[in-house]
Design an enzyme around this catalytic site. Structure first.
Site, short mmCIF file in Angstrom:
data_model
loop_
_atom_site.label_atom_id
_atom_site.label_comp_id
_atom_site.label_asym_id
_atom_site.label_seq_id
_atom_site.Cartn_x
_atom_site.Cartn_y
_atom_site.Cartn_z
N GLU A 5 0.82 -1.27 0.26
CA GLU A 5 0.02 0.01 0.11
C GLU A 5 0.86 1.18 0.03
OE1 GLU A 5 -3.11 -0.24 -0.52
OE2 GLU A 5 -3.91 -2.19 0.38
N ARG A 11 0.04 3.52 -3.11
CA ARG A 11 -0.55 4.81 -2.72
C ARG A 11 0.42 6.21 -2.68
NH1 ARG A 11 -6.13 3.25 0.07
NH2 ARG A 11 -6.08 0.92 -0.09
N GLU A 32 -12.31 -0.80 -9.94
CA GLU A 32 -12.05 -1.44 -11.29
C GLU A 32 -12.95 -1.40 -12.35
OE1 GLU A 32 -12.20 -2.35 -7.96
OE2 GLU A 32 -9.71 -2.46 -7.52
N ASP A 89 -4.21 -9.99 -8.23
CA ASP A 89 -4.53 -9.08 -9.25
C ASP A 89 -3.53 -8.22 -10.11
OD1 ASP A 89 -4.22 -7.80 -7.09
OD2 ASP A 89 -6.26 -6.81 -6.98
C1 DMJ Z 1 -6.61 -0.04 -4.99
O1 DMJ Z 1 -5.84 0.16 -3.97
C2 DMJ Z 1 -5.56 -0.84 -6.25
O2 DMJ Z 1 -6.19 -0.73 -7.50
C3 DMJ Z 1 -5.14 -2.21 -5.97
O3 DMJ Z 1 -4.31 -2.63 -6.64
C4 DMJ Z 1 -6.25 -3.14 -5.57
N1 DMJ Z 1 -7.61 -2.38 -5.40
C5 DMJ Z 1 -7.65 -1.08 -4.92
C6 DMJ Z 1 -8.92 -0.46 -5.04
O4 DMJ Z 1 -9.84 -1.31 -5.15
#
Ligand code: DMJ
Length: 549
Positions: A127, A131, A450, A260
């Protein structure tokens, strides 16, 4: 007389990026030509309403929680799950710049200067990277490097995170205490190992210091070398749970939670180096081919595709799909263009049908977090989207005397014809009927991005007006059901329509920073002129922070 000198080149526009670089990558976006006035006006109106919504939430955050990670949108308290370094503030920077709210950026900078990333707390490396590091670097570029503090903070954050990569395998620990330089355990996830590469490559680009890129590349190389002895059972399908010795702990593979963005980053690394290192495309292709072969499922007679997690040992699908998986249509559509895999565009559209269906069929127009579709079967290119009757006929026509071979199913053109790009008063087609097969498992809408991310990408690639309408419906549902007096809140139950007398009964006191970084940004860009943050000139990190190609 000598010919007049050529006109000076237009000034560099940071929202359009470099437009004249050499690349091995084919164009991603379609050519949109000059849109008619009615279209320009409609988009402009919608874009302004998205900006107004963003500002409503941003103002609430500034008023009640400035400098904290999150505003709690009902109690107006603050919440600090990401080290207390101002996650919403940093995650909002690139959106503020794209929305041309530069004075807000200047204000935010006053809170950034004093940030200290050494804290005696377990913080998430993943994160913090997507972020904060992604947020700083993207804002540094979009502001034309006007604010050196953004690069300084990126460097100091990355330097505090680097010791977390000194694990036996080089994979970063899931949790890291930047003060004690220790991790509480040996855990990590595939998504966490594979989602630092873009940010660390960009940091090397801007500092000239190779160490960041080297750490990231070592992880990609390790993933590339992994085999049976690491717990891999199907090439390219990396299970989600790992330990930092470099071993998969379980066999579940997921294109949603915990897996993902590592798949997404294979393709985006390829984009960021303009195809110059063949490793990334090779790894992406292997994963997508295996996913299509083993994991993807179809619902007979409908265009809906389904991508649940998959047990790579027992070779069986799990029973659910989550909203996080809805980034996959956008990824597949980009990969279809970048790597010339037209079949992936069909899969992208089918998966997006499912993700959008999850919004369109609920009372609120919002999608649940997790759902299940019963009665699906493995994806088969030959039978996909054909009804039982069509297949019976296609199977049996030759038993009928004088019958001629039936025509193959018509495949809609990959691109919308020029004359259908800008219809007036476009009306969305009816929904596929699939509710008998559907079960909701987690009723919440967490303000996630998404589906609108995929909608934005599919729109820029195809120009199909339905994507703008789908996106608009989702925006209106967010306005109607998530808005609070100070910001936007999670909806507890997407099936429960809240009326004006009890507007907050269905809210939870939470608003994650990705609403500002991603959801509002993608909606804004969906209605922006297509040369603003073009997919041909930028690559988004997984938190929607664009990096210049
Ligand atoms: C985000 O923090 C990013 O896109 C991450 O890859 C997974 N999904 C969250 C938002 O849903």
């Amino acid at each position: 007389p000598p010919p007049p000198p050529p006109p000076p080149p237009p000034p560099f526009d940071p929202l359009k990026g470099h437009t004249d670089f050499e690349t091995n990558i084919p164009p991603i976006q379609r050519s949109f030509g000059t849109p008619p006035l009615h279209h320009v006006e409609k988009c402009e109106q919608r874009r302004l309403l998205v900006k107004k919504a963003f500002l409503h939430g941003w103002t609430g955050y500034k008023t009640y929680a400035m400098g904290a990670d999150e505003l709690m949108p009902i109690s107006n308290k603050s919440h600090n799950p990401f080290g207390g370094w101002g996650a919403t503030l940093v995650d909002s920077l690139s959106t503020l710049l794209i929305m041309e709210l530069d004075s807000e950026v200047e204000l935010a900078l006053t809170n950034i200067t004093a940030l200290n990333f050494t804290i005696n707390e377990n913080i998430s490396v993943f994160e913090s990277t997507i972020r904060y590091l992604g947020g700083f670097l993207s804002a540094y570029e979009l502001s034309e490097q006007k604010y050196p503090v953004l690069l300084d903070k990126a460097i100091s954050l990355a330097n505090t995170l680097l010791p977390a990569f000194d694990s036996p395998s080089g994979l970063p620990y899931h949790h890291w205490n930047t003060a004690t330089k220790k991790s509480p355990n040996q855990n990590t996830f595939f998504a966490e190992a594979g989602t630092v590469q873009l940010e660390f490559m960009m940091l090397t680009r801007h500092t000239g210091n190779p160490v960041y890129q080297e750490k990231a590349q070592a992880i990609t190389d390790l993933l590339d070398r992994m085999g049976y002895e690491h717990g891999l059972r199907i090439p390219g399908l990396y299970p989600s749970e790992m330990d930092t010795r470099g071993r998969f702990k379980k066999s579940m593979v997921s294109f949603g939670a915990m897996g993902d963005s590592a798949f997404e980053y294979f393709l985006k690394e390829h984009l960021l180096v303009e195809g110059e290192n063949p490793q990334y495309a090779r790894m992406y292709t292997e994963s997508i081919d295996s996913m299509t072969h083993h994991m993807l499922r179809q619902l007979s007679g409908t265009p809906l595709l389904y991508l649940p997690p998959y047990n790579s040992i027992t070779r069986t699908p799990d029973s659910y799909m989550d909203h996080l998986t809805c980034f996959v249509p956008g990824m597949l559509a980009m990969g279809a263009k970048v790597l010339d895999r037209p079949q992936d565009m069909i899969l992208a559209k089918g998966l997006l049908e499912t993700c959008v269906y999850m919004y369109r069929h609920t009372n609120t127009g919002l999608s649940p977090e997790i759902w299940s579709i019963a009665g699906t079967e493995p994806y088969d290119r030959l039978t996909y989207n054909r009804t039982k009757e069509e297949l019976d006929y296609a199977r049996n026509w030759w038993f009928k005397p004088n019958a001629t071979i039936p025509p193959p199913p018509s495949i809609p053109p990959a691109q919308v014809p020029e004359e259908e790009l800008y219809p007036e008063n476009y009306v969305l087609g009816p929904m596929v009927l699939a509710s008998d097969h559907l079960r909701i498992i987690d009723w919440r809408y967490l303000l996630r991005p998404e589906t609108v991310e995929s909608i934005y990408i599919l729109y820029r690639i195809t120009g199909d007006p339905k994507y703008q309408e789908w996106g608009w419906d989702i925006f209106e549902a967010i306005e109607k059901h998530c808005k609070t007096p100070s910001a936007y809140a999670v909806v507890r139950n997407v099936l429960q329509y809240t009326n004006a007398e009890h507007p907050y009964m269905n809210h939870a006191d939470s608003m994650e920073s990705f609403l500002f970084a991603e959801t509002f940004k993608y909606l804004y860009l969906l209605f922006s002129p297509p040369d603003i943050i073009s997919l041909d000139h930028f690559v988004f990190n997984t938190e929607a922070h664009p990096f210049r190609r």
